[in-house]
Design an enzyme around this catalytic site. Structure first.
Site, mmCIF file in Angstrom:
data_model
loop_
_atom_site.group_PDB
_atom_site.id
_atom_site.type_symbol
_atom_site.label_atom_id
_atom_site.label_comp_id
_atom_site.label_asym_id
_atom_site.label_seq_id
_atom_site.Cartn_x
_atom_site.Cartn_y
_atom_site.Cartn_z
ATOM 1 N N GLN A 67 35.019 46.700 43.228
ATOM 2 C CA GLN A 67 33.657 46.902 43.720
ATOM 3 C C GLN A 67 33.426 48.311 44.253
ATOM 4 O O GLN A 67 32.312 48.823 44.184
ATOM 5 C CB GLN A 67 33.288 45.859 44.768
ATOM 6 C CG GLN A 67 33.998 45.991 46.101
ATOM 7 C CD GLN A 67 33.626 44.862 47.048
ATOM 8 O OE1 GLN A 67 33.596 43.704 46.670
ATOM 9 N NE2 GLN A 67 33.352 45.210 48.286
ATOM 10 N N GLY A 85 39.021 44.336 40.711
ATOM 11 C CA GLY A 85 39.136 44.683 39.299
ATOM 12 C C GLY A 85 40.222 43.899 38.592
ATOM 13 O O GLY A 85 40.357 43.973 37.382
ATOM 14 N N ALA A 102 32.773 44.143 37.167
ATOM 15 C CA ALA A 102 33.246 44.538 38.495
ATOM 16 C C ALA A 102 33.559 43.289 39.308
ATOM 17 O O ALA A 102 32.831 42.302 39.254
ATOM 18 C CB ALA A 102 32.194 45.379 39.213
ATOM 19 N N CYS A 103 34.650 43.350 40.029
ATOM 20 C CA CYS A 103 35.001 42.281 40.960
ATOM 21 C C CYS A 103 35.599 42.938 42.196
ATOM 22 O O CYS A 103 35.642 44.161 42.287
ATOM 23 C CB CYS A 103 35.938 41.262 40.329
ATOM 24 S SG CYS A 103 37.577 41.890 39.947
ATOM 25 N N SER A 104 36.048 42.139 43.111
ATOM 26 C CA SER A 104 36.541 42.700 44.373
ATOM 27 C C SER A 104 37.570 43.797 44.160
ATOM 28 O O SER A 104 37.483 44.862 44.750
ATOM 29 C CB SER A 104 37.129 41.595 45.251
ATOM 30 O OG SER A 104 36.110 40.703 45.622
#
EC number: 2.7.1.205
Length: 103
Positions: free
Chosen positions: A39, A11, A7-9
């Site tokens: 996220q 994707g 997961a990141c800010s």
């Protein structure tokens, strides 16, 4: 089959790392389902995962996400900064595996 959520800010920044992790898993003969989300979807998707790796830019959310993950008995960890920056699929995959040791 191992199931690993990144997961990141948004994707997007983890998508290359997902590809590299899949390539590494395949090269060592392991089956793995690895996917990335933003996220906003991390809490929803983590119930399908064996481990969750989050982008360094989300490190401030680690404890909140871990509380959610505890109900599924999974671990959340921030992706190693070098692995993230270099899109090192081997290192990131091994980091995810280390979170699954106690499962």
């Amino acid at each position: 089959m191992k199931k690993i959520l990144l997961a990141c800010s948004s994707g997007m920044s983890t998508s290359l790392l997902v590809t590299k992790m899949k390539e590494y898993a395949q090269s060592i003969g392991e089956e793995a389902e690895i996917w990335a989300v933003g996220q906003d979807k991390a809490k929803e998707d983590m119930r399908k995962a064996d481990a969750v790796l989050i982008g360094p830019q989300m490190s401030f959310l680690k404890s909140e996400l871990q509380k959610e993950a505890d109900q599924y008995n999974i671990q959340v960890e921030v992706i190693d900064m070098m692995a993230y920056g270099m899109a090192d699929g081997k290192k990131a995959y091994e980091q995810a595996l280390s979170l699954m040791v106690n499962q």
